[in-house]
Design a protein around this motif. Structure first.
Motif, PDB file in Angstrom:
ATOM      1  N   HIS A 266       7.884  -0.809  -4.615  1.00  0.00           N
ATOM      2  CA  HIS A 266       8.800  -0.202  -3.646  1.00  0.00           C
ATOM      3  C   HIS A 266       8.134   0.839  -2.760  1.00  0.00           C
ATOM      4  O   HIS A 266       8.811   1.698  -2.199  1.00  0.00           O
ATOM      5  CB  HIS A 266       9.988   0.430  -4.392  1.00  0.00           C
ATOM      6  N   ARG A 267       6.817   0.777  -2.625  1.00  0.00           N
ATOM      7  CA  ARG A 267       6.115   1.801  -1.843  1.00  0.00           C
ATOM      8  C   ARG A 267       6.543   1.828  -0.386  1.00  0.00           C
ATOM      9  O   ARG A 267       6.420   2.837   0.271  1.00  0.00           O
ATOM     10  CB  ARG A 267       4.612   1.626  -1.972  1.00  0.00           C
ATOM     11  N   ASP A 268       7.077   0.727   0.109  1.00  0.00           N
ATOM     12  CA  ASP A 268       7.508   0.693   1.503  1.00  0.00           C
ATOM     13  C   ASP A 268       8.969   1.095   1.669  1.00  0.00           C
ATOM     14  O   ASP A 268       9.497   1.055   2.773  1.00  0.00           O
ATOM     15  CB  ASP A 268       7.266  -0.694   2.097  1.00  0.00           C
ATOM     16  N   ARG A 269       9.637   1.492   0.594  1.00  0.00           N
ATOM     17  CA  ARG A 269      11.036   1.895   0.692  1.00  0.00           C
ATOM     18  C   ARG A 269      11.340   3.134  -0.153  1.00  0.00           C
ATOM     19  O   ARG A 269      12.445   3.315  -0.650  1.00  0.00           O
ATOM     20  CB  ARG A 269      11.960   0.743   0.302  1.00  0.00           C
ATOM     21  N   ILE A 270      10.359   4.006  -0.281  1.00  0.00           N
ATOM     22  CA  ILE A 270      10.527   5.219  -1.074  1.00  0.00           C
ATOM     23  C   ILE A 270      11.663   6.070  -0.517  1.00  0.00           C
ATOM     24  O   ILE A 270      12.444   6.648  -1.268  1.00  0.00           O
ATOM     25  CB  ILE A 270       9.210   6.013  -1.150  1.00  0.00           C
ATOM     26  N   GLY A 271      11.787   6.144   0.800  1.00  0.00           N
ATOM     27  CA  GLY A 271      12.870   6.918   1.414  1.00  0.00           C
ATOM     28  C   GLY A 271      14.240   6.409   1.012  1.00  0.00           C
ATOM     29  O   GLY A 271      15.146   7.199   0.717  1.00  0.00           O
ATOM     30  N   ASP A 272      14.415   5.089   0.983  1.00  0.00           N
ATOM     31  CA  ASP A 272      15.695   4.505   0.554  1.00  0.00           C
ATOM     32  C   ASP A 272      15.977   4.824  -0.906  1.00  0.00           C
ATOM     33  O   ASP A 272      17.102   5.166  -1.276  1.00  0.00           O
ATOM     34  CB  ASP A 272      15.694   2.980   0.742  1.00  0.00           C
ATOM     35  N   ASP A 273      14.950   4.694  -1.746  1.00  0.00           N
ATOM     36  CA  ASP A 273      15.124   4.994  -3.169  1.00  0.00           C
ATOM     37  C   ASP A 273      15.512   6.458  -3.378  1.00  0.00           C
ATOM     38  O   ASP A 273      16.407   6.775  -4.163  1.00  0.00           O
ATOM     39  CB  ASP A 273      13.848   4.682  -3.949  1.00  0.00           C
ATOM     40  N   LEU A 274      14.852   7.345  -2.652  1.00  0.00           N
ATOM     41  CA  LEU A 274      15.176   8.773  -2.750  1.00  0.00           C
ATOM     42  C   LEU A 274      16.600   9.033  -2.274  1.00  0.00           C
ATOM     43  O   LEU A 274      17.336   9.812  -2.882  1.00  0.00           O
ATOM     44  CB  LEU A 274      14.183   9.602  -1.947  1.00  0.00           C
TER      45      LEU A 274
ATOM     46  N   PHE B 248      17.203   3.423 -12.778  1.00  0.00           N
ATOM     47  CA  PHE B 248      16.350   2.800 -11.772  1.00  0.00           C
ATOM     48  C   PHE B 248      15.054   2.411 -12.466  1.00  0.00           C
ATOM     49  O   PHE B 248      14.412   3.248 -13.088  1.00  0.00           O
ATOM     50  CB  PHE B 248      16.025   3.781 -10.639  1.00  0.00           C
ATOM     51  N   THR B 249      14.656   1.176 -12.348  1.00  0.00           N
ATOM     52  CA  THR B 249      13.411   0.735 -12.982  1.00  0.00           C
ATOM     53  C   THR B 249      12.379   0.324 -11.950  1.00  0.00           C
ATOM     54  O   THR B 249      11.418  -0.339 -12.264  1.00  0.00           O
ATOM     55  CB  THR B 249      13.672  -0.448 -13.939  1.00  0.00           C
ATOM     56  N   ASP B 250      12.592   0.728 -10.740  1.00  0.00           N
ATOM     57  CA  ASP B 250      11.633   0.397  -9.701  1.00  0.00           C
ATOM     58  C   ASP B 250      10.466   1.377  -9.753  1.00  0.00           C
ATOM     59  O   ASP B 250      10.481   2.354 -10.469  1.00  0.00           O
ATOM     60  CB  ASP B 250      12.284   0.412  -8.328  1.00  0.00           C
ATOM     61  N   GLY B 251       9.459   1.098  -9.008  1.00  0.00           N
ATOM     62  CA  GLY B 251       8.312   1.989  -8.994  1.00  0.00           C
ATOM     63  C   GLY B 251       7.504   1.821  -7.727  1.00  0.00           C
ATOM     64  O   GLY B 251       7.795   0.979  -6.877  1.00  0.00           O
ATOM     65  N   PHE B 252       6.482   2.633  -7.616  1.00  0.00           N
ATOM     66  CA  PHE B 252       5.670   2.683  -6.398  1.00  0.00           C
ATOM     67  C   PHE B 252       5.060   1.329  -6.062  1.00  0.00           C
ATOM     68  O   PHE B 252       5.056   0.913  -4.906  1.00  0.00           O
ATOM     69  CB  PHE B 252       4.571   3.732  -6.548  1.00  0.00           C
ATOM     70  N   LEU B 253       4.549   0.622  -7.060  1.00  0.00           N
ATOM     71  CA  LEU B 253       3.865  -0.641  -6.805  1.00  0.00           C
ATOM     72  C   LEU B 253       4.746  -1.619  -6.040  1.00  0.00           C
ATOM     73  O   LEU B 253       4.305  -2.261  -5.096  1.00  0.00           O
ATOM     74  CB  LEU B 253       3.409  -1.270  -8.125  1.00  0.00           C
TER      75      LEU B 253
END
Length: 68
Positions: A11-19, A4-9
């Motif tokens: 994907h901050r509005d989808r942290i739950g999905d990433d988790l 996964f190369t995404d990050g807070f900047l």
């Protein structure tokens, strides 16, 4: 291997999905998850300031003195 190369900047509005995606990988029993921050990566090339906070120690959390 999953990377996964995404990050807070971005994907901050989808942290739950990433988790949820990461936890699905762990629960499958077929993958180990290793999470790094951008500072972890940068630190390999240039020493970064200390940014780690030990939140396992209740005395170092807001209101933590209540637990000592």
């Amino acid at each position: 291997m999953a990377v996964f190369t995404d990050g807070f900047l971005y994907h901050r509005d989808r942290i739950g999905d990433d988790l949820a995606h990461r936890m699905a990988l762990v629960r499958s029993g077929r993958f180990l998850v290793w999470s790094l921050t951008w500072k972890d990566v940068e630190n390999q090339f240039k020493q970064q300031s200390d940014y780690f906070e030990n939140l396992i120690d209740p005395g170092k959390t807001p209101g933590g003195a209540l637990f000592n």
